[in-house]
Scaffold this motif. Structure first.
Motif, short mmCIF file in Angstrom:
data_model
loop_
_atom_site.label_atom_id
_atom_site.label_comp_id
_atom_site.label_asym_id
_atom_site.label_seq_id
_atom_site.Cartn_x
_atom_site.Cartn_y
_atom_site.Cartn_z
N CYS A 1 46.99 42.68 28.91
CA CYS A 1 48.06 43.33 29.66
C CYS A 1 47.86 44.84 29.56
N HIS B 1 59.37 41.17 32.03
CA HIS B 1 58.86 42.37 32.72
C HIS B 1 58.20 41.97 34.04
N ASP B 2 57.34 40.97 33.97
CA ASP B 2 56.60 40.58 35.17
C ASP B 2 57.52 39.93 36.20
N GLN C 1 50.42 46.92 30.45
CA GLN C 1 51.79 47.45 30.65
C GLN C 1 52.55 47.69 29.34
N ILE D 1 60.89 41.90 23.86
CA ILE D 1 60.46 42.55 22.62
C ILE D 1 61.54 42.54 21.55
N VAL E 1 57.58 37.43 22.69
CA VAL E 1 56.12 37.54 22.80
C VAL E 1 55.51 38.05 21.50
N CYS F 1 46.84 45.77 25.73
CA CYS F 1 47.04 44.91 24.55
C CYS F 1 46.73 43.47 24.93
N CYS G 1 48.68 39.76 24.70
CA CYS G 1 50.07 39.33 24.56
C CYS G 1 50.18 37.82 24.82
N ILE H 1 52.27 40.34 20.22
CA ILE H 1 51.35 41.35 20.80
C ILE H 1 50.34 41.78 19.73
N ARG I 1 54.43 35.69 32.96
CA ARG I 1 54.05 35.93 31.55
C ARG I 1 55.25 36.33 30.72
#
Ligand code: SF4
Ligand code: SF4
Length: 287
Positions: free
Chosen positions: A255, A229-230, A257, A266, A281, A209, A211, A283, A226
């Motif tokens: 990304c 998650h990262d 992921q 999210i 974010v 995707c 993001c 997306i 970012r």
């Protein structure tokens, strides 16, 4: 060499400064472990260096630096950092209040942690299975009486939701601001939480995707990521707060992921103006 200023895009909603990912507790639902564990155990940057780096930020007064963790109270220079950050930078703290509140009260002016926002500047997380409520209430009342803007926040985990709601009543009775938050993540093979992109969380299938974030995520080693998650997976960062020419690029990034996103990135939440419906974010082009 002096470090160049870092200007935040006007649309940014959050500055998260993870002083450490270490914590005195080990809640089994801790979202910091969503990526498999704390990969920064030995990363402690001295307070002087943090101040030098954070003082580069140029951001509006309604966008505070949120000092958090793990447990930020475990950073040996927490008080020094708060006292030495540029006065025009507003500060919020997320903590489980494990630190010495008497020392904090003796050293910090409550006015330093105040700003015009409809929620407390020190947000204390309460985790029923792991914390002593009476002890916590004593500490919160002491800070409140000393003039700090402080409140308790607790998640409505399916295992202890009723206990949290009872505690909320008790705290209200004592004049303590107590707020509940949705539980995010997996429990008993079920994903909990309200997500703008439901397929992005807890999905075995990864997708690609584009993001774009609206947050500045600074890890314990001052790397900039970012997204959460990262950070928690310690994926390659976008840069580091000590890079003299670092600047924020407000762009969509590729990304691969999507599906393994962290719930924090999210979830549907309020923005810094307390308007509901925001996410960290944005997306698009999922495939
Ligand atoms: S107190 Fe917060 S950071 Fe520490 S283990 Fe519990 S949920 Fe994680
Ligand atoms: S799609 Fe998910 S993992 Fe990828 S950058 Fe966005 S939030 Fe992070």
């Amino acid at each position: 060499m002096s470090l160049k200023k870092i200007k935040l895009p006007r649309r940014y909603n959050y500055i998260a400064c993870f002083l450490t990912l270490n914590c005195n507790l080990r809640c089994d639902y801790c979202i910091n472990y969503y990526g498999g564990g704390n990969k920064f155990k030995n990363s402690i940057i001295a307070g002087k260096k943090w101040v030098e780096m954070l003082n580069r930020l140029v951001c509006p007064s309604d966008l505070p630096i949120t000092i958090q963790g793990g447990e930020p109270g475990l950073h040996p220079d927490l008080i020094w950092i708060i006292k030495n950050l540029r006065q025009d930078l507003n500060i919020d703290i997320l903590t489980n209040l494990c630190f010495d509140v008497d020392k904090f009260i003796d050293n910090i002016n409550p006015g330093r942690l105040r700003r015009d926002a409809p929620y407390p500047n020190i947000r204390v997380s309460y985790h029923p299975p792991y914390m002593d409520l009476d002890e916590l209430i004593k500490k919160v009342l002491k800070m409140q009486q000393a003039g700090f803007s402080i409140g308790i926040f607790s998640i409505l985990h399916p295992q202890f939701k009723q206990e949290v709601l009872k505690t909320k009543e008790k705290c209200y009775g004592l004049g303590i601001d107590f707020r509940t938050k949705e539980f995010l993540g997996e429990f008993n093979a079920q994903i909990y939480g309200t997500y703008l992109y439901p397929e992005a969380v807890g999905n075995g299938k990864r997708k690609r995707c584009l993001c774009r974030t609206s947050e500045l995520i600074i890890g314990p080693n001052a790397d900039i990521y970012r997204c959460h998650h990262d950070l928690y997976k310690d994926l390659p960062p976008l840069g580091n707060m000590s890079d003299s020419d670092f600047e924020i690029k407000d762009i969509f990034r590729e990304c691969s992921q999507f599906g393994d996103c962290n719930p924090c990135d999210i979830k549907v939440k309020t923005n810094r103006f307390q308007v509901y419906g925001n996410t960290s974010v944005e997306i698009k082009d999922v495939k």
